[in-house]
Scaffold this active site. Structure first.
Site, short mmCIF file in Angstrom:
data_model
loop_
_atom_site.label_atom_id
_atom_site.label_comp_id
_atom_site.label_asym_id
_atom_site.label_seq_id
_atom_site.Cartn_x
_atom_site.Cartn_y
_atom_site.Cartn_z
N LYS A 12 17.93 -2.60 -3.61
CA LYS A 12 18.54 -1.78 -4.65
C LYS A 12 17.49 -1.23 -5.61
O LYS A 12 17.59 -0.08 -6.08
CB LYS A 12 19.59 -2.60 -5.40
CG LYS A 12 20.76 -3.01 -4.51
CD LYS A 12 21.66 -4.03 -5.19
CE LYS A 12 22.79 -4.46 -4.26
NZ LYS A 12 23.64 -5.52 -4.85
N LYS A 67 22.55 -0.37 1.64
CA LYS A 67 21.35 -0.44 0.81
C LYS A 67 20.10 -0.77 1.62
O LYS A 67 19.02 -0.24 1.34
CB LYS A 67 21.54 -1.47 -0.29
CG LYS A 67 21.93 -2.85 0.20
CD LYS A 67 22.26 -3.79 -0.93
CE LYS A 67 22.85 -5.09 -0.41
NZ LYS A 67 24.22 -4.92 0.11
#
Length: 430
Positions: free
Chosen positions: A207, A107
């Site tokens: 995210k 991520k």
């Protein structure tokens, strides 16, 4: 008919997630082959500590030379679960250059430099899949990229970090303080020895950048995401939330502006009504609430971290990428055609809960109300409690721009009758 030549997979990293990926590839080999249409062979595993015992992985597959592994030329798919920006970025682009597609759970790298990775994958005709980068086992990236590709998404709001949700849940349900709840999370393995990335919102912000980019077909980098951690949330905040029929969650919120001409992405603690679906998300679970124009409101819920859940998402991507390899095709790449600007946090409009420590004497409430009015922030409710010359004043506002609220708070701090601003929290999900 099944192809007999196996598709070769290189695994970069063999920690909690990587070892589980290797185990599932071995124990479910026949099922994976049937689903893909060809056998899948683990051809090499790059690690930092080659002497560590790794059950089920032949010693001859272990290497410390990740670069040589991805350059072999016979590798069809590289699974990257080492994390961090470098050497992961270089290894991924090298894999593309040598004819391999990539499945990643990274991520941080995708949020910081996803655009260049997409460009490299496209240049070399390879896939870049990363379902495991957001919300663990929860199918989220593919529904946003594919299932909702024909719809217009207006908002994505969710709990995307299990550690922080566990801590806040304990503070809410057990009355634990922040430090006590963090200690429990650490003892249970939910929190790292250094929990900064989680509790200060860095993990959730990465995210959020990924989700916003996919949902709004625009480029959103980690630096575009407004971020606040949850280390300052107190028992008093939870008590106030309960009086309002709310609880507190660390939320990632990505949304289009009212006119559709810009987007915002932010991570911060917020009060949400107990009636909202996200309010009931307990323990270390994740949940993401998606609002789309045609589909309406959708919620994705499940375990957001851990070896097995994350490996499940990796294996789902591996199957999809291998199928594409057999069909000499690629899946969806970057979709950033809208090129919408990312607005600053000051443009965000929401409600606020402000707790003030004030002098307990006549005229204080009038002074405070005047400051709110001067900055264009309308007050919804006020609660005051005083004792021995001191008082607490809790103000809940109507919707207002974040910049207006910031100006209000700055002016309140300058009042002689305001001893301090104890807490500022946004109110979402209404």
């Amino acid at each position: 008919m099944m192809r007999t030549r196996p598709l070769k997979v290189a695994l970069l990293g063999c920690g909690v997630v990587g070892s589980e990926v290797a185990r599932i590839m071995t124990t479910h080999a026949d099922d994976l082959a049937a689903r893909i249409g060809a056998p899948v062979e683990l051809a090499g595993v790059a690690v930092r500590r080659p002497d560590k015992v790794r059950e089920g992985i032949p010693a001859e597959l272990i290497t410390t030379d990740a670069t040589a592994l991805v350059k072999r030329g016979d590798i069809d798919v590289v699974v990257e679960v080492i994390g961090g920006v470098e050497p992961a970025r270089t290894l991924i682009t090298t894999a593309f250059e040598h004819g391999a597609s990539v499945v990643s759970a990274n991520k941080a790298l995708l949020a910081q430099d996803g655009t260049s990775l997409y460009a490299s994958a496209d240049q070399h005709g390879q896939d870049l899949y990363y379902e495991a980068a957001v919300a663990g086992a929860i199918p989220l990236i593919r529904p946003l990229r594919e299932s909702l590709a024909g719809d217009k998404i207006n908002r994505v709001m969710g709990i995307v970090n299990g550690t922080t949700n566990f801590i806040l849940d304990r503070m809410d349900t057990n009355g634990a303080g922040y430090s006590e709840a963090l200690d429990e999370a650490t003892a249970l393995g939910y929190a790292e020895a250094d929990p900064t990335a989680d509790v200060e919102g860095f993990d959730a912000a990465a995210k959020a950048a990924i989700l916003a980019g996919i949902a709004f077909h625009t480029r959103v980098r980690l630096d575009d995401v407004y971020r606040e951690g949850m280390t300052e949330v107190t028992a008093a905040d939870f008590a106030s939330a309960k009086r309002m029929g709310c609880t507190i969650k660390l939320l990632a919120i990505c949304e289009r502006s009212a006119d559709g001409e810009s987007v915002t992405a932010r991570v911060h603690p917020a009060m949400i009504p107990l009636s909202h679906p996200l309010a009931s998300v307990r323990e270390a679970y994740n949940a993401v609430f998606v609002e789309a124009e045609a589909a309406g409101r959708l919620m994705f819920y499940g375990p957001g971290a851990g070896g097995s859940p994350t490996a499940s998402a990796v294996l789902g991507d591996l199957v999809a990428v291998c199928r594409n390899k057999l069909n000499e095709a690629t899946g969806p790449g970057e979709s950033a055609y809208t090129q919408l600007p990312v607005s600053p946090m000051g443009d965000v409009v929401t409600r606020y809960h402000i707790s003030l420590d004030v002098a307990d004497k006549p005229g204080v409430l009038a002074q405070v109300a005047t400051v709110f009015a001067e900055h264009g922030v309308s007050i919804d409710t006020v609660r005051q409690q005083g004792k021995d010359g001191e008082a607490s004043l809790v103000v809940v506002t109507h919707r207002a721009p974040d910049a207006a609220l910031s100006g209000t708070v700055e002016a309140l701090r300058k009042l002689d009758t305001v001893r301090g601003v104890a807490s500022i929290m946004r109110v979402e999900g209404e």
